[in-house]
Every structure is written in C-alpha cells, then in structure tokens.
Write a protein that holds these residues in place. Structure first.
Motif, PDB file in Angstrom:
ATOM      1  N   ASN A   1       0.821  -1.216   0.000  1.00 49.94           N
ATOM      2  CA  ASN A   1       0.000   0.000   0.000  1.00 49.94           C
ATOM      3  C   ASN A   1       0.857   1.270   0.000  1.00 49.94           C
ATOM      4  N   LEU A   2       1.770   1.353  -0.971  1.00 49.23           N
ATOM      5  CA  LEU A   2       2.678   2.483  -1.104  1.00 49.23           C
ATOM      6  C   LEU A   2       2.326   3.305  -2.344  1.00 49.23           C
ATOM      7  N   THR A   3       2.820   4.521  -2.423  1.00 43.49           N
ATOM      8  CA  THR A   3       2.624   5.354  -3.610  1.00 43.49           C
ATOM      9  C   THR A   3       3.367   4.729  -4.787  1.00 43.49           C
ATOM     10  N   SER A   4       2.667   4.471  -5.874  1.00 47.84           N
ATOM     11  CA  SER A   4       3.225   3.708  -6.992  1.00 47.84           C
ATOM     12  C   SER A   4       4.426   4.393  -7.634  1.00 47.84           C
ATOM     13  N   GLY A   5       4.279   5.684  -7.969  1.00 51.00           N
ATOM     14  CA  GLY A   5       5.359   6.389  -8.643  1.00 51.00           C
ATOM     15  C   GLY A   5       6.637   6.391  -7.839  1.00 51.00           C
ATOM     16  N   ALA A   6       6.528   6.712  -6.559  1.00 48.77           N
ATOM     17  CA  ALA A   6       7.701   6.749  -5.690  1.00 48.77           C
ATOM     18  C   ALA A   6       8.329   5.363  -5.539  1.00 48.77           C
ATOM     19  N   THR A   7       7.485   4.342  -5.460  1.00 45.05           N
ATOM     20  CA  THR A   7       7.988   2.979  -5.308  1.00 45.05           C
ATOM     21  C   THR A   7       8.757   2.544  -6.548  1.00 45.05           C
ATOM     22  N   ILE A   8       8.257   2.899  -7.721  1.00 42.49           N
ATOM     23  CA  ILE A   8       8.946   2.568  -8.976  1.00 42.49           C
ATOM     24  C   ILE A   8      10.332   3.201  -9.008  1.00 42.49           C
ATOM     25  N   ILE A   9      10.433   4.451  -8.575  1.00 41.12           N
ATOM     26  CA  ILE A   9      11.718   5.133  -8.585  1.00 41.12           C
ATOM     27  C   ILE A   9      12.671   4.535  -7.559  1.00 41.12           C
ATOM     28  N   ILE A  10      12.159   4.165  -6.379  1.00 38.83           N
ATOM     29  CA  ILE A  10      13.007   3.544  -5.359  1.00 38.83           C
ATOM     30  C   ILE A  10      13.556   2.212  -5.880  1.00 38.83           C
ATOM     31  N   VAL A  11      12.709   1.441  -6.539  1.00 35.81           N
ATOM     32  CA  VAL A  11      13.166   0.173  -7.140  1.00 35.81           C
ATOM     33  C   VAL A  11      14.264   0.442  -8.158  1.00 35.81           C
ATOM     34  N   SER A  12      14.071   1.471  -8.980  1.00 38.91           N
ATOM     35  CA  SER A  12      15.073   1.835  -9.990  1.00 38.91           C
ATOM     36  C   SER A  12      16.386   2.253  -9.328  1.00 38.91           C
ATOM     37  N   ALA A  13      16.285   3.084  -8.289  1.00 44.07           N
ATOM     38  CA  ALA A  13      17.477   3.584  -7.608  1.00 44.07           C
ATOM     39  C   ALA A  13      18.235   2.450  -6.908  1.00 44.07           C
ATOM     40  N   MET A  14      17.508   1.548  -6.266  1.00 39.13           N
ATOM     41  CA  MET A  14      18.153   0.415  -5.596  1.00 39.13           C
ATOM     42  C   MET A  14      18.831  -0.501  -6.611  1.00 39.13           C
ATOM     43  N   SER A  15      18.191  -0.676  -7.758  1.00 39.11           N
ATOM     44  CA  SER A  15      18.784  -1.498  -8.814  1.00 39.11           C
ATOM     45  C   SER A  15      20.069  -0.865  -9.326  1.00 39.11           C
ATOM     46  N   LEU A  16      20.058   0.454  -9.462  1.00 39.02           N
ATOM     47  CA  LEU A  16      21.265   1.170  -9.889  1.00 39.02           C
ATOM     48  C   LEU A  16      22.368   1.003  -8.847  1.00 39.02           C
ATOM     49  N   PHE A  17      22.010   1.136  -7.587  1.00 38.27           N
ATOM     50  CA  PHE A  17      22.978   0.990  -6.502  1.00 38.27           C
ATOM     51  C   PHE A  17      23.620  -0.397  -6.526  1.00 38.27           C
ATOM     52  N   MET A  18      22.798  -1.433  -6.689  1.00 39.58           N
ATOM     53  CA  MET A  18      23.317  -2.804  -6.729  1.00 39.58           C
ATOM     54  C   MET A  18      24.165  -3.030  -7.972  1.00 39.58           C
ATOM     55  N   PHE A  19      23.773  -2.400  -9.081  1.00 42.27           N
ATOM     56  CA  PHE A  19      24.540  -2.543 -10.326  1.00 42.27           C
ATOM     57  C   PHE A  19      25.931  -1.927 -10.166  1.00 42.27           C
ATOM     58  N   ILE A  20      25.999  -0.756  -9.532  1.00 43.98           N
ATOM     59  CA  ILE A  20      27.286  -0.092  -9.319  1.00 43.98           C
ATOM     60  C   ILE A  20      28.186  -0.937  -8.424  1.00 43.98           C
ATOM     61  N   ILE A  21      27.600  -1.504  -7.359  1.00 47.76           N
ATOM     62  CA  ILE A  21      28.378  -2.370  -6.467  1.00 47.76           C
ATOM     63  C   ILE A  21      28.890  -3.591  -7.211  1.00 47.76           C
ATOM     64  N   TYR A  22      28.021  -4.187  -8.025  1.00 47.10           N
ATOM     65  CA  TYR A  22      28.404  -5.362  -8.805  1.00 47.10           C
ATOM     66  C   TYR A  22      29.563  -5.043  -9.746  1.00 47.10           C
ATOM     67  N   LYS A  23      29.486  -3.885 -10.400  1.00 46.68           N
ATOM     68  CA  LYS A  23      30.547  -3.487 -11.334  1.00 46.68           C
ATOM     69  C   LYS A  23      31.871  -3.291 -10.603  1.00 46.68           C
ATOM     70  N   LYS A  24      31.823  -2.688  -9.403  1.00 44.83           N
ATOM     71  CA  LYS A  24      33.047  -2.463  -8.628  1.00 44.83           C
ATOM     72  C   LYS A  24      33.647  -3.775  -8.164  1.00 44.83           C
ATOM     73  N   ILE A  25      32.788  -4.705  -7.726  1.00 47.38           N
ATOM     74  CA  ILE A  25      33.277  -6.004  -7.272  1.00 47.38           C
ATOM     75  C   ILE A  25      33.894  -6.755  -8.448  1.00 47.38           C
ATOM     76  N   ARG A  26      33.255  -6.664  -9.612  1.00 42.31           N
ATOM     77  CA  ARG A  26      33.756  -7.377 -10.791  1.00 42.31           C
ATOM     78  C   ARG A  26      35.095  -6.825 -11.248  1.00 42.31           C
ATOM     79  N   VAL A  27      35.237  -5.495 -11.195  1.00 42.50           N
ATOM     80  CA  VAL A  27      36.496  -4.877 -11.599  1.00 42.50           C
ATOM     81  C   VAL A  27      37.604  -5.229 -10.620  1.00 42.50           C
TER      82      VAL A  27
END
Length: 269
Positions: free
Chosen positions: A241-267
């Motif tokens: 029961n969360l605001t849809s727009g904000a939740t979509i952006i949080i999901v996007s931001a968390m995915s970006l955060f995990m992607f950056i961490i993954y790239k750093k670990i891989r490098v």
C-alpha cells in the motif's frame, strides 16, 4: 498479486507502465547522450502549466499538458541555440513560471479541489482507457519518428559538427529531440509524476549505457529495464500500500545501486 490482475485498474496500470517504459527507454537515451537532463527537468515542471490550463478550461489533462510542453520545448530549443550564455537562467525562469501558471489557474478554477500530489508523484492506478489511448498514440508517434530519422538523430547526438557537414539540419533535429522529450514527459506524468520523471528517464539509461555499445542497444535495454522496474514497483506498491510512482523510482534507484556495487566487485576481482 495474481488475483489483482482481474481488476481493470491494475490492467490499465500495467499497460500504462509498459508504454511509458518504452518511451522512457527511447527518449531517455537521447536525453542522456545529448546531455539534456536539465532541459528535460525544466520541461517536466513547466508542463504543470498545461495541466492548470486544462483544468481551468475543462480540457483533457493530457491535451493541455502536451500542447503546453511542446510550446515550452520549442522555446527552450530557441534559447539553448541562440542564448547559450544565459540558458540556466532562462530554463529556471520557464520552469518556475510554468508551475506558477498551473497553480494559479487551479486556484482560480471554480469548485475544483485538486490533489497536487497526484500530479507531482503520479497516479498510475487511476489511468483510464482514454488515457491509455492517448499514451499509445504518443508512444507510437515517438517510435515512428525515431525510426524514420534514426541515422540523422544518431549523427546529431554524437557529433553535431560531422552531422552538419553531411548536410543534416542540426537545429531541426535538436528541436525534434526536445519535442519528443516533452511528449515523453507528458505520458510519464500519470506514472511517476512531475517530480520523479527525470529519475525514470535517467536511471535505467545509466545502466543500459554500461551494458550496450550502441544507441539502439541502449534504447532497447533501458526500455526493458524500465519495464522491469515499473512492474516490480507496481507489485510492491500494491502489496504494501505504497505510492506507486515513488515505489517505482526507489526500485530503480536500488537497482542502480546494486549494479554499481556489482561493477566495482567485478572490476576488483
């Protein structure tokens, strides 16, 4: 959430999210490549003036926002091409005036009590059939235009001087990209709202840029990522029961955060 799929408003929300994701993937890539994020942000907030005009005169919200946003895009194009030394001042002025006009017209509308949050942060669960038709038309228009002029847009985006030497009218295509950006902002208003639209136009594109080596690949991957983030965000917003727009952006931001961490670990590995 499977039982929720039986509800028409959930079906409409999913379709709207996918349509916006396609547009965001295509135009977001152009915005990032052409370094127009600030301009796109200005158009997003300026479009509120169109919403106010539509409410005041009893017009469809999308129609008012579309016309007003295209006008703002043309004005911004002129200013960025001929008044570059003061572009930040002009964009800020257009941004502020657009929102001010919208707010004042809403205040002046007799008997209209609007929830500003619905336009600032999106109301994807309130998307109707008419909204979907309008969004589908705009998305189809964006796809057709980009497909027809892809080579020219590609040349202008990466090397405007070379494009000019080839006889391509750089100013026309620069303006076209801004107009298409305005249309994308308009259809994204229902999904994530004016405040969060820039995140939708940049976060998936940043990830896609690292995973592709061409503009076309960036568009496809970012559209797929946007679709994934939107569907996951919708699921979480419905479940908790969360605001849809904000939740979509949080999901996007968390995915970006995990992607950056993954790239750093891989490098570092």
């Amino acid at each position: 959430m499977l039982e929720a799929l039986n509800y028409s408003f959930i079906q409409n929300a999913i379709i709207a999210g996918l349509l916006v994701s396609i547009a965001a993937g295509i135009i977001g890539s152009l915005i990032v490549v052409n370094r127009m994020v600030f301009l796109a942000g200005g158009m997003a907030h300026t479009s509120y003036g169109g919403i106010g005009i539509a409410i005041y005169f009893g017009l469809p919200i999308f129609l008012g926002a579309t016309v007003f946003s295209i006008g703002a895009a043309l004005l911004m194009s002129y200013l960025t091409l001929y008044q570059r030394e003061r572009i930040d001042t002009f964009i800020g002025l257009i941004w502020a005036c657009g929102m001010a006009i919208g707010i004042i017209l809403v205040d002046l509308t007799p008997g209209y009590n609007v929830d500003l949050m619905s336009y600032l942060f999106g109301t994807i669960l309130a998307v109707g059939s008419d909204d979907l038709i309008f969004m589908a038309i705009l998305v189809a228009f964006i796809i057709v235009v980009v497909s027809l002029f892809y080579r020219d847009i590609l040349a202008v985006s990466y090397d405007s001087e070379y494009a000019s030497l080839r006889g391509i009218n750089v100013k026309v295509f620069y303006t076209l990209i801004l107009v298409l950006s305005a249309l994308t902002v308009v259809i994204a208003i229902k999904v994530v709202g004016l405040i969060l639209v820039i995140a939708l136009l940049t976060i998936p594109i940043y990830i896609a840029e690292k995973l592709s080596n061409s503009l076309y690949g960036m568009m496809v991957i970012s559209a797929l990522l946007s679709s994934l983030f939107t569907l996951v965000g919708l699921y979480l917003s419905y479940t908790f029961n969360l605001t849809s727009g904000a939740t979509i952006i949080i999901v996007s931001a968390m995915s970006l955060f995990m992607f950056i961490i993954y790239k750093k670990i891989r490098v570092g590995a």
